[in-house]
Design an enzyme around this catalytic site. Sequence first.
Site, PDB file in Angstrom:
ATOM      1  N   CYS A 144       0.857  -1.182   0.000  1.00 52.90           N
ATOM      2  CA  CYS A 144       0.000   0.000   0.000  1.00 52.90           C
ATOM      3  C   CYS A 144       0.895   1.234   0.000  1.00 52.90           C
ATOM      4  O   CYS A 144       1.446   1.608   1.034  1.00 52.90           O
ATOM      5  CB  CYS A 144      -0.922   0.012   1.214  1.00 52.90           C
ATOM      6  SG  CYS A 144      -1.968   1.477   1.292  1.00 52.90           S
ATOM      7  N   GLY A 145       1.037   1.856  -1.172  1.00 55.89           N
ATOM      8  CA  GLY A 145       1.900   3.028  -1.278  1.00 55.89           C
ATOM      9  C   GLY A 145       1.350   4.232  -0.551  1.00 55.89           C
ATOM     10  O   GLY A 145       2.076   4.935   0.151  1.00 55.89           O
ATOM     11  N   HIS A 146       0.032   4.480  -0.691  1.00 57.18           N
ATOM     12  CA  HIS A 146      -0.516   5.652  -0.005  1.00 57.18           C
ATOM     13  C   HIS A 146      -0.436   5.469   1.509  1.00 57.18           C
ATOM     14  O   HIS A 146      -0.196   6.421   2.257  1.00 57.18           O
ATOM     15  CB  HIS A 146      -1.952   5.923  -0.477  1.00 57.18           C
ATOM     16  CG  HIS A 146      -3.016   5.295   0.360  1.00 57.18           C
ATOM     17  ND1 HIS A 146      -3.505   4.018   0.140  1.00 57.18           N
ATOM     18  CD2 HIS A 146      -3.708   5.766   1.432  1.00 57.18           C
ATOM     19  CE1 HIS A 146      -4.430   3.733   1.028  1.00 57.18           C
ATOM     20  NE2 HIS A 146      -4.585   4.775   1.833  1.00 57.18           N
ATOM     21  N   ASP A 183      -9.569   3.390  -5.367  1.00 58.57           N
ATOM     22  CA  ASP A 183      -8.598   4.283  -4.727  1.00 58.57           C
ATOM     23  C   ASP A 183      -8.889   5.714  -5.111  1.00 58.57           C
ATOM     24  O   ASP A 183      -8.950   6.057  -6.294  1.00 58.57           O
ATOM     25  CB  ASP A 183      -7.188   3.883  -5.159  1.00 58.57           C
ATOM     26  CG  ASP A 183      -6.118   4.367  -4.202  1.00 58.57           C
ATOM     27  OD1 ASP A 183      -6.272   5.470  -3.647  1.00 58.57           O
ATOM     28  OD2 ASP A 183      -5.128   3.645  -4.010  1.00 58.57           O
ATOM     29  N   GLY A 225      -0.368   4.402  -4.844  1.00 57.75           N
ATOM     30  CA  GLY A 225       1.093   4.413  -4.764  1.00 57.75           C
ATOM     31  C   GLY A 225       1.750   3.223  -5.428  1.00 57.75           C
ATOM     32  O   GLY A 225       2.575   3.373  -6.349  1.00 57.75           O
TER      33      GLY A 225
END
Length: 342
Positions: free
Chosen positions: A101-103, A263, A268
Amino acid sequence: MTEAEVRTVDYHTAGEPFRIVHEGLPPVPGDTVAERFANVVGAGGTPTAPRRGPLDDIRRLLVREPRGHAGMYGGFVVPPDDDGAHFGVLFWHKDGYSTACGHGTMALGAWAVDQGLVAAPADGAAQVRIDVPSGRVTATVHREGGRTTAVTFRNVPARVTARAVSVATVLGPVEVDLVHAGACYASVPADRLKLTVETAELPELVAAGREIRSALAGHPGTAHPDNPLLSGVYGVIFHEELPHTADGPAQRNITVFADGQFDRSPCGSGTSARLALLAEEGRIAPGRTLRHESVVGTVFLGRTVSHTPEGTVTDITGTAHRTGEHRFVRDPHDDLAEGFLC
């Protein structure tokens, strides 16, 4: 689950929520974050259909109405794999757990610095190293005047695993590309299904994303060579071209993930997947920047850093802001104590 109290710190990264739980959690067996992830999913479970347990009861409490909503996302802070990282995290959403999970990594970096868990200069940058189920990632937190102004997320290497995979949909046949970027993403030009990336078409985009994800179940390109829990399509990215900037290409996207969640940020790890495809196509070179816009108009800036045998190393920069601190309670006499999803 009996009477309970859960404290959280909430952030949003480019519009996508991230609810952080860092204390009062039941212990999760395992020596690494990947092992804890497998234990939370449980024997016979899957990341989007985990087995019930004490930790999953907390996830359900926080993600469901009236305390959450179907678009909620968050993470349980757990011990790192070793002293090389500051902490680990188990990412969760309405259907279960995710391997990347980039965010969320950006939000966690901002949180760790804002809370003083990781020392940072008033002007400059600090690195927050985080162990996630797919490996070790880094959030570089940028500071000006004692304030966090941006966060750069360095992902695990992103590897293209299949190109031009034909999928039949109710909107017609379409070819998709598959990339493992901490999770497996299917990438689809929206116009091939006569769709555009805008909020007015959210029902059609979500329906198409669910259909494509289901159709790709078991495709060899979705299999991870080392860990079955990293296999299977996690997200479907619908993208469209925007006018180039002076620094490089620009695109708008929406990522539909898990069972029909979408999203609000440009995604991300999904941006990492897009960069790997653009690099393979020769459309972005090191030093150039992808301006990646979300369905709500927020922006991540992505760059390729290097190419390794494992894949393309990328940096994604965005902003994360705290939205609140919460003390949630569960009243055992409440008929809707476990919440509900609409």
